[in-house]
Design a protein around this motif. Sequence first.
Motif, mmCIF file in Angstrom:
data_model
loop_
_atom_site.group_PDB
_atom_site.id
_atom_site.type_symbol
_atom_site.label_atom_id
_atom_site.label_comp_id
_atom_site.label_asym_id
_atom_site.label_seq_id
_atom_site.Cartn_x
_atom_site.Cartn_y
_atom_site.Cartn_z
ATOM 1 N N LEU A 55 0.849 -1.192 0.000
ATOM 2 C CA LEU A 55 0.000 0.000 0.000
ATOM 3 C C LEU A 55 0.882 1.239 0.000
ATOM 4 C CD1 LEU A 55 -2.820 1.234 0.169
ATOM 5 C CD2 LEU A 55 -2.676 1.056 2.667
ATOM 6 N N LYS A 56 0.809 2.000 -1.076
ATOM 7 C CA LYS A 56 1.596 3.218 -1.172
ATOM 8 C C LYS A 56 0.953 4.324 -0.339
ATOM 9 C CE LYS A 56 3.449 2.231 -5.782
ATOM 10 N NZ LYS A 56 3.599 2.721 -7.173
ATOM 11 N N LEU A 57 1.782 5.261 0.105
ATOM 12 C CA LEU A 57 1.312 6.318 0.990
ATOM 13 C C LEU A 57 0.257 7.194 0.304
ATOM 14 C CD1 LEU A 57 1.549 7.777 3.683
ATOM 15 C CD2 LEU A 57 3.436 9.109 2.733
ATOM 16 N N ILE A 58 0.470 7.517 -0.957
ATOM 17 C CA ILE A 58 -0.479 8.371 -1.677
ATOM 18 C C ILE A 58 -1.838 7.686 -1.774
ATOM 19 C CG2 ILE A 58 -0.980 9.468 -3.892
ATOM 20 C CD1 ILE A 58 1.996 9.876 -4.282
ATOM 21 N N GLU A 59 -1.832 6.393 -2.066
ATOM 22 C CA GLU A 59 -3.081 5.655 -2.168
ATOM 23 C C GLU A 59 -3.765 5.552 -0.809
ATOM 24 O OE1 GLU A 59 -6.220 3.387 -3.733
ATOM 25 O OE2 GLU A 59 -4.713 4.697 -4.671
ATOM 26 N N ALA A 60 -2.983 5.375 0.254
ATOM 27 C CA ALA A 60 -3.551 5.279 1.594
ATOM 28 C C ALA A 60 -4.228 6.585 1.999
ATOM 29 C CB ALA A 60 -2.455 4.925 2.596
ATOM 30 N N ILE A 61 -3.587 7.707 1.711
ATOM 31 C CA ILE A 61 -4.174 9.017 2.036
ATOM 32 C C ILE A 61 -5.474 9.216 1.270
ATOM 33 C CG2 ILE A 61 -3.813 11.507 1.840
ATOM 34 C CD1 ILE A 61 -0.856 11.000 2.405
#
Length: 458
Positions: A55-61
């Motif tokens: 899970l990438k940070l941008i997708e998580a946000i």
Amino acid sequence: MIIQIEDNDGDFLLIEAADYLPDWANPETTENRVFIFNQHLHIIPNTVVPTDSPLKLIEAIRLVSQNPELTQSSPEIELAIMKRIGEYPQKIKESSHTAILKLPVEIAAILTLKPSLLAPIVSTYCNLDVLDAKHCKGIKLEDCISTQIKFTKYLYAMLMQSELPKYIRHNNAVKEKKAQLGLKVMCGYRIITSRLSEDIYHTPEYKKFLNSLTKNGYFKDNLEGSLEYSQLLEKAMAYFLDMECSISLNACNVINEIKSSDEFNKTIALLKQKSDTEMLEEDDDAWLNVSPDELNEFLNTHYGKNVKLKNKDPLTPHILTSELTDFLKETSNFDGIEHNRKENTKDSIDFNSDDFVNCIEKLLNMVSNQSITDSDYSSDDDDDGEDCVENNMDLSCEAQDVELASKLKSIQNDDVEFNIFKNLSQSMKDEGMLGPASTILRQIGVKKCDILDSDDDD
């Protein structure tokens, strides 16, 4: 605004709510899944994004901002966290301690301009070794001033409980508490400054860090000296200073920068003026004295298992052994004890305690019967009465079996429970609440006062 909070241990907020987290959540599976959004804690569940998928940070946000109803944590998790952090910022004042130290004006000025340097200085002194101790020789409390220093209670306790170097322990000049504390800080300061490097970026640690970045393609295909390479190098240097270099090396660099600043000289002059006129006050350190009962109560409150006895019944050997039995039935691993574990695996061992006790009883009966038979009925000379003896033996064995079994049942529970109770009680008295017996009892929620009186000598 969406906030992500981490430290060297990862998502440290989840530690406070460990008892309420879902089964899938652990340090390896919560990366880029824990955020604070709209004053609530959000945890991206594995039902939204499987834990086996990165899970990438941008997708998580994006997930948290667009689907907050799917990611907001349970009330139990938030309450557990708030129970720990809800008292802040007032808790910061309660966790600090102001003391008066006798220090050289140079060190006093540095700690005034950068109070955070106190932590590495105290830690360095409390962990000094033989090689570091040589830098403490020859220290004299001359040209010193009395100054107020604010500690955390943890650092103050560390410094107070650490011993002075043996070769200056009996020096008449350090009998006062403020002089002793000042001397310890001076030793830590000297050890740190002895490691001072003219250029932190020429140390072996930095070269190793830079080689690792180059090997892993951090600089991409940029040529050394190019604009983009220089920008990446500047970021890497800042990161190394803040995160990768040792604490003492970072402290050395900060001290060097402070001493070369104009504020340093101004602060020295100001401190010298104050030392002559200012009346200094320090906090009472009576909080350092904690009785064993107070410590035990604190540990039980924060980490123990709450056991409520029905109708406030007094603790008896039967209740104690019952709680111990329940405790020993729990499953434990590196995360601690797993309460009420439901899952079973094909390779699990099914241990039936009742069957085990029955087998032991039968074994005892067999041993007892055999010894009686051998002593009372064995005879090599009486061959004529062999059948009669065998019949008598059978009848006698049956009677003895019945009698022995009834006695075992009548005395087993009371004697075993009383012996366990007595042994653990004696262990608690001998070890002073700091040994294995006390640890076991704390886990099942039993306090010292439940078993022992303050003047119990029996």
